[in-house]
Design an enzyme around this catalytic site. Structure first.
Site, mmCIF file in Angstrom:
data_model
loop_
_atom_site.group_PDB
_atom_site.id
_atom_site.type_symbol
_atom_site.label_atom_id
_atom_site.label_comp_id
_atom_site.label_asym_id
_atom_site.label_seq_id
_atom_site.Cartn_x
_atom_site.Cartn_y
_atom_site.Cartn_z
ATOM 1 N N SER A 86 -26.045 48.577 51.644
ATOM 2 C CA SER A 86 -26.302 48.232 50.516
ATOM 3 C C SER A 86 -25.385 48.903 49.351
ATOM 4 O O SER A 86 -24.151 48.580 49.534
ATOM 5 C CB SER A 86 -27.695 48.735 50.150
ATOM 6 O OG SER A 86 -28.284 47.760 48.783
ATOM 7 N N GLU A 177 -32.339 59.661 35.715
ATOM 8 C CA GLU A 177 -31.834 59.113 34.255
ATOM 9 C C GLU A 177 -30.367 58.753 34.219
ATOM 10 O O GLU A 177 -30.107 57.475 33.855
ATOM 11 C CB GLU A 177 -31.716 60.409 33.435
ATOM 12 C CG GLU A 177 -31.044 60.083 32.193
ATOM 13 C CD GLU A 177 -31.103 61.503 31.172
ATOM 14 O OE1 GLU A 177 -30.776 61.208 29.820
ATOM 15 O OE2 GLU A 177 -31.221 62.529 31.756
ATOM 16 N N HIS A 236 -33.521 43.332 54.388
ATOM 17 C CA HIS A 236 -32.665 44.065 53.601
ATOM 18 C C HIS A 236 -32.458 45.485 54.448
ATOM 19 O O HIS A 236 -31.324 46.107 54.792
ATOM 20 C CB HIS A 236 -32.649 44.542 52.486
ATOM 21 C CG HIS A 236 -31.540 45.068 51.505
ATOM 22 N ND1 HIS A 236 -30.122 44.658 51.668
ATOM 23 C CD2 HIS A 236 -31.673 46.134 50.839
ATOM 24 C CE1 HIS A 236 -29.392 45.333 50.824
ATOM 25 N NE2 HIS A 236 -30.134 46.333 50.162
#
Length: 254
Positions: A86, A177, A236
């Site tokens: 990925s 963040e 996946h």
């Protein structure tokens, strides 16, 4: 930057890069098998802003490819085999294209070089809720996360990011963040002028739609020595869902 890694065994260096919100631990079972049975020196790497690797404000494939080059220099590695899943697959593609003399063979797991729209919002919302809660147990974390994500395997995968602090509460290992601020970067395509001419294997989960049939022509343009492998009844997370078949595929290729 000094990336954190788990190094197993001796032999040909094989570096494995996890996906978005993953970490080196996700690949321990396969890493151990490759080291013990096939004589590879396996490097399970935490990419920046993940696991125990440094947190930065920046997150891009160009930086992550540079991180891998630096890691190889720091560990005196050459002629590496590079495998990524990925997001890690995109890092691996760009690393091979930018530093072809470093990479002997490339394995890309269930991702294409194309652009993907951001599609992790619910997961990011769930992890944000975890970060803001004052958690005292993993059970409490799982219960909170289940309000955002119904699939137990996905929650278990994400909960590996929980880290117990000294006072008994939990925090996240992942730099949430920065990843939220740079979510567009995660879906970015590999520039079309970036190519790698070495032996390449793309593995697709049969039930996954990350690599479509029409993507294969574009992949061949950038990776002319490519072989495609599809593993039936896998999504996946093909390496976790069909570990035996996945392992056999990569061993055959290597």
């Amino acid at each position: 930057m000094k990336l954190n890694s788990i190094i197993i065994g001796e032999g040909t260096p094989l570096l494995i890069l996890h996906g978005f919100l993953g970490m080196s631990d996700n690949w321990k079972t396969i890493g151990n098998k490759l080291a013990e049975e096939k004589n590879f020196q396996v490097h399970l790497i935490d990419q920046r802003n993940h696991g125990k690797s440094p947190h930065t404000k920046e997150h891009s494939y160009a930086l992550m490819a540079e991180d891998i080059k630096e890691y190889c220099e720091q560990n005196s590695l050459s002629n590496i085999i590079l495998m990524g899943h990925s997001m890690g697959g995109k890092t691996a593609m760009l690393t091979a294209a930018e530093y072809p003399d470093l990479v002997e063979k490339l394995i890309v797991v269930d991702i294409a070089p194309k652009y993907y729209e951001p599609h992790h919002q619910q997961i990011l919302d769930g992890l944000t809720a975890l970060e803001e809660a004052n958690l005292e147990s993993r059970q409490e974390a799982d219960k909170l996360l289940s309000e955002f994500i119904s699939e137990k395997p996905v929650r278990l995968f994400l909960l590996k990011n929980l880290n117990r602090k000294s006072e008994g509460t939990y925090c996240l290992k992942v730099n949430l963040e920065t990843l939220k601020n740079n979510i567009e970067e995660v879906g970015k395509s590999l520039p079309q002028d970036k190519t790698f001419n070495g032996p390449t294997l793309f593995i697709k989960g049969g039930n996954s739609n990350y690599i479509k049939e029409k993507d294969k022509q574009e992949i061949k343009k950038q990776f002319p020595e490519v072989k495609f492998e599809e593993i039936a009844n896998a999504g996946h997370w093909v390496h976790a869902e069909k570990m035996t078949e996945f392992y056999e595929s990569i061993v055959d290729f290597l």
